[in-house]
Design a protein around this motif. Structure first.
Motif, mmCIF file in Angstrom:
data_model
loop_
_atom_site.group_PDB
_atom_site.id
_atom_site.type_symbol
_atom_site.label_atom_id
_atom_site.label_comp_id
_atom_site.label_asym_id
_atom_site.label_seq_id
_atom_site.Cartn_x
_atom_site.Cartn_y
_atom_site.Cartn_z
ATOM 1 N N LYS A 121 9.715 59.846 -72.713
ATOM 2 C CA LYS A 121 9.441 61.263 -72.470
ATOM 3 C C LYS A 121 9.575 61.579 -70.971
ATOM 4 O O LYS A 121 10.078 62.632 -70.595
ATOM 5 C CB LYS A 121 8.022 61.561 -72.945
ATOM 6 C CG LYS A 121 7.762 62.985 -73.363
ATOM 7 C CD LYS A 121 6.420 63.037 -74.080
ATOM 8 C CE LYS A 121 5.799 64.407 -74.067
ATOM 9 N NZ LYS A 121 4.430 64.364 -74.646
ATOM 10 N N LYS A 122 9.143 60.631 -70.140
ATOM 11 C CA LYS A 122 9.214 60.830 -68.693
ATOM 12 C C LYS A 122 10.648 60.970 -68.205
ATOM 13 O O LYS A 122 10.923 61.721 -67.281
ATOM 14 C CB LYS A 122 8.557 59.641 -67.969
ATOM 15 C CG LYS A 122 7.060 59.634 -68.086
ATOM 16 C CD LYS A 122 6.414 59.053 -66.801
ATOM 17 C CE LYS A 122 4.908 59.097 -66.866
ATOM 18 N NZ LYS A 122 4.321 57.904 -67.514
ATOM 19 N N ASP B 141 15.313 64.880 -70.071
ATOM 20 C CA ASP B 141 15.531 66.194 -69.493
ATOM 21 C C ASP B 141 14.517 67.162 -70.114
ATOM 22 O O ASP B 141 14.464 67.311 -71.330
ATOM 23 C CB ASP B 141 16.974 66.597 -69.866
ATOM 24 C CG ASP B 141 17.353 67.943 -69.297
ATOM 25 O OD1 ASP B 141 16.446 68.670 -68.849
ATOM 26 O OD2 ASP B 141 18.555 68.257 -69.310
ATOM 27 N N PRO B 142 13.702 67.806 -69.287
ATOM 28 C CA PRO B 142 12.681 68.702 -69.860
ATOM 29 C C PRO B 142 13.298 69.859 -70.645
ATOM 30 O O PRO B 142 12.615 70.489 -71.452
ATOM 31 C CB PRO B 142 11.916 69.212 -68.637
ATOM 32 C CG PRO B 142 12.683 68.793 -67.438
ATOM 33 C CD PRO B 142 13.650 67.733 -67.834
ATOM 34 N N LYS B 143 14.581 70.099 -70.415
ATOM 35 C CA LYS B 143 15.220 71.191 -71.154
ATOM 36 C C LYS B 143 15.497 70.814 -72.614
ATOM 37 O O LYS B 143 15.762 71.673 -73.437
ATOM 38 C CB LYS B 143 16.540 71.596 -70.479
ATOM 39 C CG LYS B 143 16.306 72.407 -69.192
ATOM 40 C CD LYS B 143 17.534 73.184 -68.764
ATOM 41 C CE LYS B 143 18.670 72.321 -68.272
ATOM 42 N NZ LYS B 143 18.405 71.625 -66.994
ATOM 43 N N TYR C 249 4.653 65.752 -79.255
ATOM 44 C CA TYR C 249 3.977 66.994 -78.925
ATOM 45 C C TYR C 249 2.465 66.837 -78.912
ATOM 46 O O TYR C 249 1.848 66.436 -79.888
ATOM 47 C CB TYR C 249 4.346 68.078 -79.948
ATOM 48 C CG TYR C 249 3.665 69.401 -79.686
ATOM 49 C CD1 TYR C 249 4.070 70.199 -78.620
ATOM 50 C CD2 TYR C 249 2.629 69.834 -80.498
ATOM 51 C CE1 TYR C 249 3.430 71.408 -78.381
ATOM 52 C CE2 TYR C 249 1.999 71.047 -80.270
ATOM 53 C CZ TYR C 249 2.404 71.831 -79.207
ATOM 54 O OH TYR C 249 1.790 73.027 -78.974
#
Ligand code: ADP
Ligand code: MG
Length: 370
Positions: A137-138, A141-143, A301
């Motif tokens: 997760k780190k 890409d946050p997108k 999530y």
């Protein structure tokens, strides 16, 4: 591709070829009813038959997982935590395959010891996988939208569902050897389990975690006939209610923490139908926005802070924390589905959430075999 990735590992080429071969064999599922019937007449002969079945079945299931662990997208397979889990699967596969045929009582006892050790080896798979997913997760890409990670979610669903089945089979077999089994127990199955009683215990456990983390905990009221019983696995039900009640406690705590109103209690209703036993966990914790709902059953999530960030000793990370792994709902749903049930979440944003946990009463649905 998988073979190349593994060439630098401790495992021989021969073993890896064997994993491929076993991983393509057909798995055989059993039902709750079958486990009950088989387990209620255990003779020496039956134990040997069961051991012979596991000797063939477990390597098939384990090999499939080992293969999948090697070919995950976004470089997940290369994360150290995931490599560790893969090595556990390969070690267990090798233990099973190097064990000679089970022919008599003595072999059966040795075999039982060996599979019990396999179960222990895999105790920390869930938090270790969670760690691997967090490591991924780190880097992501946050997108990236959660939908882009659908293949990872589906893999994790298959992986954990299979793990539930493997542990159930091993646990049932090992439990048959207990010298003085408690009354009404057939291995993990309680033939007269009271869902109200299990719900009460799980709620108390969740409340103590809440007390530890928030300093207070809303009340939990359980409604239903405590004398009503049906055959089920108390550990599984405990785990599911524990996760649901933790979510509700957290939502209510956060909503009422800074208010002078008294936090409204969480209500658990147990209903016994003909087909299903349904347990509803209702809270007034403010609900979940509709846009968030498609994500709550995914493994990436969580609206809570990641507890792994604060934890130095990751090898022994325990999951008994309020929230933050994002694993509570998806794993609980798998436990429900394993015996033919399901879990649904209905939210009223601005008010609260209802979780409906359906448990199938008939017990004759076959294990899902991913
Ligand atoms: P975690 O609790 O570790 O975050 P879960 O899978 O249990 O993971 O829940 C995922 C998310 O769903 C939570 O972070 C929270 O945002 C939301 N959620 C679950 N149950 C509730 C609830 N009863 N009330 C409000 N939000 C909830
Ligand atoms: Mg949770």
């Amino acid at each position: 591709m998988a073979a190349k990735k593994l060439s630098d590992s401790l495992f021989s080429k021969r073993l890896l070829e064997e994993v491929q071969r076993w991983g393509s064999m057909k798995q055989t599922g059993v039902s709750l009813r079958y486990m009950l019937e088989f387990g209620s007449r255990f003779t020496e002969r039956n134990l040997i038959l069961a051991a012979q079945f596991l000797h063939k079945e477990l390597p098939i299931r384990i090999a499939r997982r080992a293969i999948e662990l090697q070919s995950l997208p976004y470089g997940l397979s290369e994360k150290p935590a995931i490599l560790k889990v893969r090595d556990w699967y390969l070690d267990s596969f090798r233990d099973l395959r190097s064990f000679p045929d089970v022919k008599e009582k003595n072999d059966e006892q040795e075999f039982t010891k060996m599979i019990n050790l396999i179960k222990v080896r895999h105790n920390n798979v869930v938090p270790t996988m969670a760690l691997g997913v967090q490591q991924l997760k780190k880097d992501l890409d946050p997108k990236l939208d959660y939908k882009d990670l659908d293949d990872i979610h589906q893999f994790l669903d298959r992986f954990y569902m299979s793990r539930i089945g493997i542990r159930m089979l091993i646990g049932q077999h090992v439990a048959m050897h207990e010298p003085n089994p408690p009354p009404d127990r057939i291995g993990y199955i309680h033939t007269k389990m009271s869902p109200v009683e299990v719900a009460r215990n799980a709620s108390e456990d969740a409340r103590s975690v809440c007390l530890r983390e928030y300093g207070s905990a809303p009340d939990v009221h359980v409604y239903g006939d405590p004398n009503f019983t049906f055959p089920y696995v108390p550990n599984h039900l405990h785990l599911m209610v524990f996760e649901l009640v933790k979510n509700s406690l957290r939502a209510v705590e956060e909503r009422f923490m800074d208010s002078d109103k008294i936090a409204p209690p969480i209500r658990i209703i147990v209903a016994d139908g003909l087909e299903d036993v349904t347990i509803k966990v209702s809270d007034e914790g403010g609900g979940i926005p509709r846009s968030g709902l498609p994500r709550i059953f995914t493994y990436l999530y969580s609206t809570a802070k990641n507890p792994l960030d604060e934890r130095a000793d990751l090898g022994t990370a325990d999951i008994a924390t309020m929230a933050g792994y994002g694993f509570g709902l998806p794993i609980s749903r798998l436990y429900a589905r394993y015996f033919g049930g399901d879990l649904q979440i209905i939210s009223m944003e601005g008010y609260g959430t209802d979780a409906y946990l359906h448990l199938s009463r008939l017990g004759d649905s076959q294990e899902p075999l991913p």
